[in-house]
Write an enzyme that holds these catalytic residues in place. Structure first.
Site, PDB file in Angstrom:
ATOM      1  N   HIS A  60      42.847  50.506  34.997  1.00 44.50           N
ATOM      2  CA  HIS A  60      41.850  51.318  35.775  1.00 44.50           C
ATOM      3  C   HIS A  60      40.867  50.231  36.206  1.00 44.50           C
ATOM      4  O   HIS A  60      41.350  48.965  36.045  1.00 44.50           O
ATOM      5  CB  HIS A  60      40.958  51.890  34.564  1.00 44.50           C
ATOM      6  CG  HIS A  60      40.465  51.306  33.439  1.00 44.50           C
ATOM      7  ND1 HIS A  60      40.708  50.610  32.506  1.00 44.50           N
ATOM      8  CD2 HIS A  60      39.088  51.271  33.321  1.00 44.50           C
ATOM      9  CE1 HIS A  60      40.027  50.150  31.740  1.00 44.50           C
ATOM     10  NE2 HIS A  60      38.737  50.293  32.377  1.00 44.50           N
ATOM     11  N   HIS A  62      36.618  49.356  37.526  1.00 43.44           N
ATOM     12  CA  HIS A  62      35.260  49.869  37.948  1.00 43.44           C
ATOM     13  C   HIS A  62      34.833  49.091  39.228  1.00 43.44           C
ATOM     14  O   HIS A  62      35.023  47.747  39.335  1.00 43.44           O
ATOM     15  CB  HIS A  62      34.476  49.312  36.643  1.00 43.44           C
ATOM     16  CG  HIS A  62      34.807  50.081  35.322  1.00 43.44           C
ATOM     17  ND1 HIS A  62      34.854  51.258  34.986  1.00 43.44           N
ATOM     18  CD2 HIS A  62      35.506  49.772  34.142  1.00 43.44           C
ATOM     19  CE1 HIS A  62      35.168  51.652  33.911  1.00 43.44           C
ATOM     20  NE2 HIS A  62      35.542  50.615  33.367  1.00 43.44           N
ATOM     21  N   TYR A 148      40.388  39.029  37.724  1.00 48.19           N
ATOM     22  CA  TYR A 148      40.186  40.029  38.594  1.00 48.19           C
ATOM     23  C   TYR A 148      38.879  40.627  38.747  1.00 48.19           C
ATOM     24  O   TYR A 148      38.928  41.823  38.102  1.00 48.19           O
ATOM     25  CB  TYR A 148      41.258  41.058  38.282  1.00 48.19           C
ATOM     26  CG  TYR A 148      42.820  40.497  37.995  1.00 48.19           C
ATOM     27  CD1 TYR A 148      43.415  39.670  39.142  1.00 48.19           C
ATOM     28  CD2 TYR A 148      43.398  40.340  36.859  1.00 48.19           C
ATOM     29  CE1 TYR A 148      44.775  39.052  38.960  1.00 48.19           C
ATOM     30  CE2 TYR A 148      44.515  39.752  36.696  1.00 48.19           C
ATOM     31  CZ  TYR A 148      45.171  39.023  37.385  1.00 48.19           C
ATOM     32  OH  TYR A 148      46.409  38.479  37.409  1.00 48.19           O
TER      33      TYR A 148
END
Length: 176
Positions: A60, A62, A148
């Protein structure tokens, strides 16, 4: 059923959570980080937006984005990011019949979660949340150790010290 409405504020800033469909033992986003980055670059060329903060985790991500004045179409941008990324991958994932009938891949959850940023304090809280997320999920012990993330850009700009990641008690609805 809740009466859910999206806030479309031209030139607004939003926090997003975007999930893969299959999250368990899935590292697709970091394994294909170069493809994801290239897809985002391609979308930004045609549909500009500012990346205020971003973290990509295995399954996932954000992000905090600000759209240009007069533009509130973050949904189009996410659709293009998700579809561009998916089209570039071989078709090896499991697809339920409902996805097959809709002509969809089985890579992303159909929807994403967004929150309109209300003010500077809300912005700072969400940017902090983005950056501390790899620690929250036990992927690294220090925020600086996760590659990342826009955290490194914030360190270079003098916003955070290299050892930032302190005692945050941040909980945002819609998180994984």
């Amino acid at each position: 059923m809740p009466n859910y409405r999206r806030a479309f504020i031209p030139g607004g800033t939003w926090f997003f959570t975007v999930n893969l469909l299959e999250r368990k033992n899935n590292d697709l986003l970091v394994r294909e980080i170069d493809l994801l980055r290239e897809t985002v670059r391609t979308v930004r060329k045609r549909h500009p937006f500012q990346i205020d903060a971003w973290v990509v985790l295995p399954e996932h991500m954000h992000a905090v984005w600000t759209l240009p004045p007069g533009d509130a179409d973050f949904s189009k941008r996410w659709r293009l990011v998700k579809s561009g990324f998916s089209r570039a991958l071989p078709k090896t994932e499991y697809r339920a019949n409902v996805r097959k009938m809709a002509g969809e891949r089985g890579i992303w959850q159909r929807h994403f979660w967004e929150h309109l940023i209300r003010d500077e304090a809300d912005f700072e809280r969400h940017v902090d949340y983005v950056h501390v997320n790899p620690v929250k999920h036990g992927l690294v012990a220090r925020v600086a150790d996760w590659p990342y993330s826009s955290f490194h850009r914030y360190v270079e700009g003098g916003v955070y010290p290299e050892n930032w990641g302190g005692d945050l008690e941040i909980s945002i609805a819609g998180d994984d």
